[in-house]
Enzyme design. Structure first.
Site, PDB file in Angstrom:
ATOM      1  CG  HIS A   1     -18.863  15.288 -27.712  1.00 19.28           C
ATOM      2  ND1 HIS A   1     -18.769  16.271 -26.763  1.00 19.28           N
ATOM      3  CD2 HIS A   1     -17.781  14.505 -27.550  1.00 19.28           C
ATOM      4  CE1 HIS A   1     -17.660  16.098 -26.063  1.00 19.28           C
ATOM      5  NE2 HIS A   1     -17.046  15.027 -26.516  1.00 19.28           N
TER       6      HIS A   1
ATOM      7  CG  PHE B   1      -6.784  17.175 -23.862  1.00 14.02           C
ATOM      8  CD1 PHE B   1      -6.721  16.601 -25.123  1.00 14.02           C
ATOM      9  CD2 PHE B   1      -7.457  16.492 -22.849  1.00 14.02           C
ATOM     10  CE1 PHE B   1      -7.319  15.368 -25.367  1.00 14.02           C
ATOM     11  CE2 PHE B   1      -8.044  15.258 -23.091  1.00 14.02           C
ATOM     12  CZ  PHE B   1      -7.982  14.699 -24.351  1.00 14.02           C
ATOM     13  CG  ASP B   2     -11.644  17.337 -24.367  1.00 12.90           C
ATOM     14  OD1 ASP B   2     -10.725  16.733 -23.802  1.00 12.90           O
ATOM     15  OD2 ASP B   2     -12.417  16.800 -25.184  1.00 12.90           O
TER      16      ASP B   2
ATOM     17  CE  LYS C   1      -4.636  10.364 -24.935  1.00 12.79           C
ATOM     18  NZ  LYS C   1      -4.584  11.474 -24.036  1.00 12.79           N
TER      19      LYS C   1
ATOM     20  CB  ALA D   1      -0.768  12.794 -23.816  1.00 13.35           C
TER      21      ALA D   1
ATOM     22  CG  ASP E   1      -1.590  18.225 -21.245  1.00 10.57           C
ATOM     23  OD1 ASP E   1      -1.385  17.045 -20.914  1.00 10.57           O
ATOM     24  OD2 ASP E   1      -2.704  18.653 -21.603  1.00 10.57           O
TER      25      ASP E   1
ATOM     26  CE1 TYR F   1      -4.174   1.773   0.380  1.00 16.24           C
ATOM     27  CE2 TYR F   1      -2.711   3.349   1.428  1.00 16.24           C
ATOM     28  CZ  TYR F   1      -3.923   3.053   0.840  1.00 16.24           C
ATOM     29  OH  TYR F   1      -4.872   4.027   0.698  1.00 16.24           O
TER      30      TYR F   1
HETATM   31  C1  PLP Z   1      -5.497  12.358 -23.255  1.00 13.51           C
HETATM   32  C2  PLP Z   1      -5.016  13.670 -22.836  1.00 13.51           C
HETATM   33  C3  PLP Z   1      -5.344  14.209 -21.575  1.00 13.51           C
HETATM   34  C4  PLP Z   1      -6.270  13.514 -20.593  1.00 13.51           C
HETATM   35  O1  PLP Z   1      -5.797  12.266 -20.247  1.00 13.51           O
HETATM   36  P1  PLP Z   1      -6.730  11.021 -19.899  1.00 13.51           P
HETATM   37  O2  PLP Z   1      -5.740   9.919 -19.722  1.00 13.51           O
HETATM   38  O3  PLP Z   1      -7.676  10.810 -21.029  1.00 13.51           O
HETATM   39  O4  PLP Z   1      -7.433  11.352 -18.627  1.00 13.51           O
HETATM   40  C5  PLP Z   1      -4.833  15.459 -21.243  1.00 13.51           C
HETATM   41  N1  PLP Z   1      -4.061  16.146 -22.100  1.00 13.51           N
HETATM   42  C6  PLP Z   1      -3.725  15.660 -23.316  1.00 13.51           C
HETATM   43  C7  PLP Z   1      -2.866  16.475 -24.219  1.00 13.51           C
HETATM   44  C8  PLP Z   1      -4.199  14.420 -23.719  1.00 13.51           C
HETATM   45  O5  PLP Z   1      -3.889  13.948 -24.946  1.00 13.51           O
END
Ligand code: PLP
Length: 471
Positions: A462, A135-136, A269, A228, A226, A73
């Site tokens: 959406h 990113f959204d 990703k 990914a 950010d 843990y």
């Molecule tokens: C996918 C992504 C996120 C969010 O990550 P999740 O793993 O879907 O929660 C944030 N920023 C970028 C640039 C992303 O491609």
């Protein structure tokens, strides 16, 4: 042998069978799903290009690493393996694992906004955060904490007619002017998104990231990477930015991450895992933020040495970070995107220039008879599914939504349709099949109808909306 085309640099050892369906069956499935491909059963989809997030293959080394998981843990050995990998690759000293990217966002976003409020005695409604493009979910978390978001992409970022090496870059003039207008003390953070997903997976150059970081430091604003798609971005830098062609992907990655203080990563990703995320701090210069993130992590994700991941998943992620940077692998992946885009453009289907993870089709140009408020990207999505069982996602007016004040549709810069390519999952034969499907859709273009809502949710519409053809 001299060949420009690199065949997939792997062998496939585990297969997941998929069902074929007839056009009649797909029409019924689509009707049942309210003309929203998001609501289809995955068994009814032949080629699923909805996202490349957590949907790809994993390597043998990743799969076998899972067996080494230490499920303690706290103080897990697997946590040490993961944080050591982060230190070696990115040069960041402190790591918090999270369940996915938004898990990292729900920690750093409130912590940095709280710090801004605390240190500078501010009211939140005056604050604004900047990005080349949020990113959204990053936008969502920022707004949820009562801070505005301002995107400063290049003016040509969304113009599918213009090609440029680093179309994901910040517009540096717009960033500087924006900070002056909002007031530097009102900016809790700047987010550098690599690659820039919302602009079509377009890369950001080291020169641009460095300039953003220097500007931010001159104003004492923290920078969050950010990241990914850090490996795809590094590969593009190697191909396109002067001075880096001899550097390894690891060396470029190390350089890129100098130009941020904190990084937040969706590991689903480029780190190739089905689930996982990371929040990491370069050094102790934001110790108060680190501590607040640790506390929030206990509340929201789990104890900070596992943060919502099992030990085995942390081991797999530690290996995935390395395997995702393999140069032949990246070359083959980006070549797949380029092959698809070239094949579509040869048919006269206009696309955003090939980026990192997906082909972005200009649905507005393909279906000019359909008005933005009847969603050309979504109409294309439905038709492609009907024709060939292929699922993609609309990135246009439907995704953008309405102005919360007036309830009117927001004007959208481009009506795009995204075909995201999961990692090492589909072959060139699949890509040829997708291109053939577009040939058929193009033939039918003038008879394809737009869509109107039968149910429209108030937020993030959406995902759950249902439609009928607007005849
Ligand atoms: C996918 C992504 C996120 C969010 O990550 P999740 O793993 O879907 O929660 C944030 N920023 C970028 C640039 C992303 O491609």
């Amino acid at each position: 042998m001299d060949s420009h085309y690199l065949p997939e640099p792997y062998r496939i050892r585990v297969i997941e069978p998929v069902q074929r369906t007839t056009e009649r069956e797909r029409e019924q499935a689509l009707m049942k799903a309210g003309y929203n491909p998001f609501l289809l059963e995955s068994d009814d989809v032949f080629i699923d290009l909805l996202t490349d997030s957590g949907t790809g293959a994993v390597t043998q080394a990743m799969q076998s690493a899972m067996l080494r998981g230490d499920e303690s843990y706290s103080g897990s050995r697997s946590y040490r393996t993961l944080s050591q990998a982060v230190k070696n690759i990115f040069g960041y000293n402190f790591t918090i694992p999270t369940h996915q990217g938004r898990g990292a966002e729900q920690l750093y976003v409130p912590a940095l906004i709280n710090k801004c409020e605390r240190d500078k005695g501010l009211e939140r409604n005056k604050m604004a955060a900047f990005s080349n493009y949020f990113f959204d979910t990053t936008q969502g978390h920022t707004q949820h904490n009562n801070c505005r978001v301002i995107n400063v992409p290049l003016p040509e970022a969304f113009n599918t007619k213009i090609k440029a090496d680093f179309k994901g870059n910040f517009d540096l003039k717009a960033l500087a002017a924006g900070i002056e207008e909002v007031g530097a003390k009102n900016v809790p953070y700047i987010v550098s998104t690599i690659t820039c997903n919302s602009a079509g997976g377009q890369p950001v150059s080291i020169g641009n990231l460095k300039a953003v970081y220097e500007l931010a430091k001159s104003y004492d604003i923290p920078v969050v990477m950010d990241c990914a798609r850090f490996a795809e971005n590094a590969y593009f830098i190697k191909q396109r930015e002067v001075g880096y062609s001899e550097w390894s992907i690891q060396e470029i990655t190390r350089e890129v991450f100098k130009y941020a203080d904190i990084f937040a990563m969706s590991a689903k990703k480029d780190a190739m895992v089905p689930i996982g995320g990371l929040l990491a701090f370069k050094d102790d210069s934001f110790l108060d933020v680190q501590l607040e993130c640790k506390t929030l992590c206990v509340l929201l994700e789990g104890f900070p040495t596992y943060g919502g991941l099992e030990g085995g998943a942390m081991e797999r992620l530690a290996v995935g970070l390395y395997d995702g940077m393999e140069e032949d692998w990246l070359a083959s992946r980006l070549q797949q995107v380029e092959y698809l885009v070239n094949g579509l453009e040869a048919l006269g289907v206009r696309c955003q220039q090939a980026g990192g993870h997906a082909a972005f089709v200009d649905a507005g140009a393909l279906l000019p008879n359909i008005l933005p408020e009847q969603f050309p990207g979504h109409a294309l999505s439905c038709e492609l599914y009907k024709v060939a069982g292929i699922r993609g996602a609309e990135i246009g007016s439907l995704l953008l939504g309405c102005d919360p004040e007036t309830g009117k549709q927001l004007p959208c810069p481009a009506e795009l349709f995204r075909l995201a390519i999961p990692r090492a999952t589909y072959t060139q034969a699949h890509l040829d099949y997708i291109i053939a499907a577009f040939k058929e859709v193009k033939k039918r273009a003038s008879s394809i109808a737009g869509l109107k809502f039968t149910y429209e949710p108030k937020v993030l519409r959406h995902f759950n909306a249902t439609f009928e053809p607007a005849l």
